[in-house]
Write an enzyme that holds these catalytic residues in place. Structure first.
Site, short mmCIF file in Angstrom:
data_model
loop_
_atom_site.label_atom_id
_atom_site.label_comp_id
_atom_site.label_asym_id
_atom_site.label_seq_id
_atom_site.Cartn_x
_atom_site.Cartn_y
_atom_site.Cartn_z
N HIS A 36 0.60 -0.98 5.74
CA HIS A 36 1.21 -0.52 4.50
C HIS A 36 0.25 -0.69 3.33
O HIS A 36 -0.72 -1.43 3.41
CB HIS A 36 2.51 -1.28 4.21
CG HIS A 36 3.55 -1.11 5.26
ND1 HIS A 36 3.58 -1.88 6.41
CD2 HIS A 36 4.60 -0.26 5.33
CE1 HIS A 36 4.60 -1.50 7.15
NE2 HIS A 36 5.24 -0.53 6.53
N HIS A 75 12.56 7.14 1.19
CA HIS A 75 12.42 5.98 2.08
C HIS A 75 13.79 5.45 2.52
O HIS A 75 14.10 4.27 2.40
CB HIS A 75 11.62 4.87 1.41
CG HIS A 75 11.02 3.89 2.39
ND1 HIS A 75 11.72 2.83 2.90
CD2 HIS A 75 9.79 3.82 2.95
CE1 HIS A 75 10.95 2.14 3.74
NE2 HIS A 75 9.77 2.74 3.78
N ASP A 129 1.66 3.20 5.32
CA ASP A 129 2.94 3.74 4.86
C ASP A 129 3.25 3.33 3.43
O ASP A 129 2.69 2.39 2.88
CB ASP A 129 4.09 3.24 5.75
CG ASP A 129 4.09 3.88 7.13
OD1 ASP A 129 3.11 4.59 7.47
OD2 ASP A 129 5.06 3.67 7.87
N HIS A 148 6.59 10.79 4.73
CA HIS A 148 7.36 9.57 5.02
C HIS A 148 8.74 9.62 4.37
O HIS A 148 9.33 8.58 4.09
CB HIS A 148 6.58 8.36 4.53
CG HIS A 148 7.00 7.05 5.13
ND1 HIS A 148 7.24 6.87 6.48
CD2 HIS A 148 7.21 5.82 4.56
CE1 HIS A 148 7.58 5.60 6.71
NE2 HIS A 148 7.58 4.95 5.56
#
Length: 304
Positions: A267, A175, A119, A171
């Site tokens: 990540h 964020h 991510d 995503h």
């Protein structure tokens, strides 16, 4: 310039990048070669700071903690591994169940698979080079869930991921915690990422993961309308946590939670990149294979 104008400009830049990459490949054949989370539901967490207020970070939340003294091998240098050529998509033999695990659609299909995901990118060139090289070394594909604002800053990194044969996921643009956003905000957060990714690499994402696993019915419905499979995770590396920011911790956390069909959350972080070669080696030693995300039937619904 508004966001739409910037998206149009990025499309032009991406075209130039792709054309440049094609020219270089033809001329030189050798180149072909952190905050706490309060779990509210399975796989979901709400980020909070020490005062209990919501804190936004560059990393999502999930998984369990742990440490290990095992030595971590150095990731291979990027230049040692050639880019992955485009290949045929595998049969869609798997689906994702209600707790975000990957499951075979039929008996006889190998269930000892893991889905690798990363991510909050694309971030840094050197780190991405290392991760792509390690994935190629292990013949592994992953979903890279990207943020629109990062793609806007460095579209060339998205092109690099795509040309390396990796899979792009949505995503959100900024964020943010989508579960607290308005319907219009949710729509724009998802739509703008779909647009900038398609403008940059020629196709839009088929997978969606909400930041912080923060969602609601509208988020899920919007993802479906955009042709994406909504997911959180079933195995969290905890690489975002300040107490787990070492390669050893990343490997140990994933291995402690390992199960068939694990949907592994990681990540784009330095210590995760350092851990990746050892982690993939350990997973292989345990008899697991790395699922090509394209083998997931995003529209499949098992019979009740």
């Amino acid at each position: 310039m508004n966001r739409l104008g910037r998206l149009m400009m990025i499309g032009l830049v991406a075209g130039a990048l792709t054309a440049c990459s094609t020219t270089q490949s033809t001329d030189n054949p050798e180149q072909q070669a952190p905050s706490d989370g309060q779990v509210t539901a399975p796989g979901e967490a709400v980020p909070q700071d020490e005062e209990g207020a919501v804190e936004h970070t560059d990393a999502d939340h999930g998984g369990q903690s742990g440490q290990s003294d095992e030595d971590i091998s150095e990731p291979p240098a990027a230049e040692e591994v050639p880019a992955v050529d485009e290949d045929e998509a595998p049969p869609e033999d798997y689906y994702m169940n209600s707790v975000y695990r990957i499951v075979p659609k039929e008996e006889g299909v190998d269930d000892k698979v893991v889905l690798l995901t990363f991510d909050d990118g694309p971030k840094e060139q050197a780190m991405l080079d290392s991760m792509i090289a390690t994935l190629a070394k292990h013949d592994a594909k992953a979903i890279f869930f990207v943020n629109g604002f990062r793609v806007e800053k460095q579209p060339e990194l998205l092109v690099q991921l795509h040309e390396a044969g990796q899979i792009i996921g949505n995503h959100s643009w900024d964020h943010i915690e989508l579960g607290k956003a308005t319907a219009d905000e949710i729509d724009q957060q998802l739509e703008d990422v779909q647009t900038i990714v398609e403008e940059t690499i020629g196709s839009s994402p088929k997978f969606f993961r909400p930041p912080f696993a923060s969602s609601n019915d509208h988020v899920r419905q919007k993802a479906k309308e955009e042709g994406m499979l909504f997911m959180t995770w079933s195995n969290g590396s905890l690489d975002w946590d300040r107490n787990n920011q070492t390669p050893e911790a990343v490997v140990n956390n994933v291995m402690e939670q390992l199960h068939p069909g694990a949907n592994i959350l990681m990540h784009e972080l330095e210590w995760t990149a350092e851990a990746l070669d050892t982690l993939l080696t350990r997973l292989t030693d345990e008899g697991y294979t790395f699922l090509d995300p394209r083998a997931i039937d995003i529209n499949y619904e098992p019979e009740p």
